[in-house]
Design a protein around this motif. Structure first.
Motif, PDB file in Angstrom:
ATOM      1  N   HIS A   1       9.482  70.930  -2.360  1.00 10.24           N
ATOM      2  CA  HIS A   1       9.822  71.813  -1.774  1.00 10.24           C
ATOM      3  C   HIS A   1       9.112  72.799  -1.923  1.00 10.24           C
ATOM      4  O   HIS A   1       8.619  72.466  -2.659  1.00 10.24           O
ATOM      5  CB  HIS A   1      11.021  72.819  -2.051  1.00 10.24           C
ATOM      6  N   PRO A   2       9.006  73.927  -0.967  1.00 12.48           N
ATOM      7  CA  PRO A   2       8.383  74.983  -0.856  1.00 12.48           C
ATOM      8  C   PRO A   2       9.056  75.506  -1.642  1.00 12.48           C
ATOM      9  O   PRO A   2       9.626  76.168  -1.968  1.00 12.48           O
ATOM     10  CB  PRO A   2       7.696  75.761   0.903  1.00 12.48           C
TER      11      PRO A   2
ATOM     12  N   CYS B   1       7.033  70.247  -7.168  1.00 14.96           N
ATOM     13  CA  CYS B   1       8.317  68.916  -7.004  1.00 14.96           C
ATOM     14  C   CYS B   1       8.444  68.111  -8.278  1.00 14.96           C
ATOM     15  O   CYS B   1       7.726  68.423  -9.626  1.00 14.96           O
ATOM     16  CB  CYS B   1       7.072  68.292  -6.056  1.00 14.96           C
ATOM     17  N   SER B   2       9.612  67.506  -7.963  1.00 14.34           N
ATOM     18  CA  SER B   2       9.802  65.821  -9.314  1.00 14.34           C
ATOM     19  C   SER B   2       8.958  65.906  -9.990  1.00 14.34           C
ATOM     20  O   SER B   2       7.737  65.271  -9.774  1.00 14.34           O
ATOM     21  CB  SER B   2      10.471  65.394  -9.158  1.00 14.34           C
TER      22      SER B   2
ATOM     23  N   TRP C   1       0.313  62.214  -0.215  1.00 11.06           N
ATOM     24  CA  TRP C   1       0.424  63.501   0.257  1.00 11.06           C
ATOM     25  C   TRP C   1       1.526  63.668   1.901  1.00 11.06           C
ATOM     26  O   TRP C   1       2.209  64.579   1.562  1.00 11.06           O
ATOM     27  CB  TRP C   1      -0.655  63.616   1.176  1.00 11.06           C
ATOM     28  N   GLU C   2       1.724  62.266   2.470  1.00 10.93           N
ATOM     29  CA  GLU C   2       2.759  62.114   3.198  1.00 10.93           C
ATOM     30  C   GLU C   2       4.179  62.249   2.454  1.00 10.93           C
ATOM     31  O   GLU C   2       4.994  62.583   3.551  1.00 10.93           O
ATOM     32  CB  GLU C   2       2.838  60.559   3.948  1.00 10.93           C
ATOM     33  N   GLU C   3       4.561  61.731   1.043  1.00  9.77           N
ATOM     34  CA  GLU C   3       4.970  61.310   0.884  1.00  9.77           C
ATOM     35  C   GLU C   3       5.871  62.781   0.052  1.00  9.77           C
ATOM     36  O   GLU C   3       7.200  63.748   0.424  1.00  9.77           O
ATOM     37  CB  GLU C   3       5.518  60.579  -0.803  1.00  9.77           C
ATOM     38  N   ILE C   4       4.693  63.977  -0.027  1.00  9.39           N
ATOM     39  CA  ILE C   4       5.467  65.149  -0.127  1.00  9.39           C
ATOM     40  C   ILE C   4       6.199  65.966   0.488  1.00  9.39           C
ATOM     41  O   ILE C   4       7.180  66.546   0.598  1.00  9.39           O
ATOM     42  CB  ILE C   4       4.153  66.145  -1.820  1.00  9.39           C
ATOM     43  N   LEU C   5       4.896  66.244   1.870  1.00  9.63           N
ATOM     44  CA  LEU C   5       5.848  66.304   2.614  1.00  9.63           C
ATOM     45  C   LEU C   5       6.490  66.401   3.170  1.00  9.63           C
ATOM     46  O   LEU C   5       7.523  67.327   4.094  1.00  9.63           O
ATOM     47  CB  LEU C   5       4.293  66.487   4.135  1.00  9.63           C
TER      48      LEU C   5
END
Length: 277
Positions: free
Chosen positions: A79-80, A237-238, A255-259
């Motif tokens: 999350h941001p 993030c976790s 990169w894609e997964e976190i976004l």
């Protein structure tokens, strides 16, 4: 990105970001380990998830739609957050597309830094494997040439220094090594002997290490300006995302997964094609 790409082109809006100031990783002043309570990070993530669900329910109610129960926090989450902190990640935005060193990177911030010129924030890129092993680099350090010879290398950033991450499962007790988040610490060349000793004693495994060529560093105000100019998203993030704890998650897809886990417009960005520089 090629490992030889050691500088950022002028005119990309980063104003000399990561230009070397002569520091080496083992020159960083000793600093008390940053201990972030793991439960606190998860607690904050739960609060964020609940708040997002409540906001969505309010919107749905106002529009006459149906409300939904908030989902429990999963094993993987992101999350941001508003400001950088030790152990957070910097996620490159589309503004860095075309900047070969940093496009679509995820930087793990090892220290959030201070205003002192020699103590700015720094970290390592964690989604750029080099597909090489340490022995292929013909290292001169004895432990790198023997104990760690078969460990994989990752591109860590454009500044000249070598670092490693170590999954410990507990707070680190290794001299010269700092905790980043619970269960993960980092070290540099000056702590290789101690780390190798732990391997030889069977206290840690070789697959618990990740070695990085180079690192990324900023002055405190410089990083803040880059974030305000939308070059980076700041996220918590976790630990299993950061540590690569899941075998189904390749570093290149991080990169894609976190976004996607961040949701909303962040998730939309993860599906956009790269922008032309």
């Amino acid at each position: 990105a090629e490992n030889g790409d050691q500088s950022i082109p002028d005119g990309d809006g980063l104003r000399g970001n990561n230009s070397s100031d002569g520091r080496r990783a083992n020159d960083f002043p000793s600093q008390k380990s940053h201990r972030i309570n793991f439960d606190w990070r998860e607690f904050r993530a739960n609060l964020y998830t609940r708040e997002q669900a409540e906001n969505a329910d309010t919107e749905a109610h106002n529009e006459g739609g149906t409300t939904h129960m908030s989902k429990p926090l999963g094993l993987k989450w992101a999350h941001p957050i508003l400001v950088p902190e030790t152990g957070c990640v910097l996620v490159a935005t589309e503004k860095l597309d075309g900047v070969r060193t940093f496009e679509r990177t995820v930087v793990l911030l090892l220290r959030s830094g201070s205003r002192h010129p020699q103590e700015g924030p720094f970290g390592v890129v964690i989604n750029r494997p080099l597909h090489k092993k340490i022995k292929h680099m013909k290292p001169t350090n004895t432990e790198l040439a023997t104990t760690f010879a078969d460990c994989s290398l990752h591109f860590g950033g454009p500044l000249e220094a070598s670092m490693f991450l170590l999954k410990t499962g507990v707070e680190s007790k290794i001299p010269g090594v700092e905790d980043v988040i619970p269960g993960l610490c980092f070290g540099a060349r000056n702590s290789l002997d101690e780390a190798a000793g732990l391997v030889k004693k069977g206290l840690v495994k070789l697959h618990d290490f990740r070695f990085f060529v180079g690192y990324a560093g900023w002055q405190l105000d410089q990083l803040r300006e880059e974030i305000e100019s939308d070059f980076w998203y700041v996220a918590a993030c976790s630990s299993n995302l950061i540590c690569g704890g899941s075998s189904d998650s390749l570093p290149e897809s991080l990169w894609e997964e976190i976004l996607q886990l961040m949701g909303g417009h962040y998730s939309e960005l993860s599906r956009k094609p790269k922008q032309d520089p």
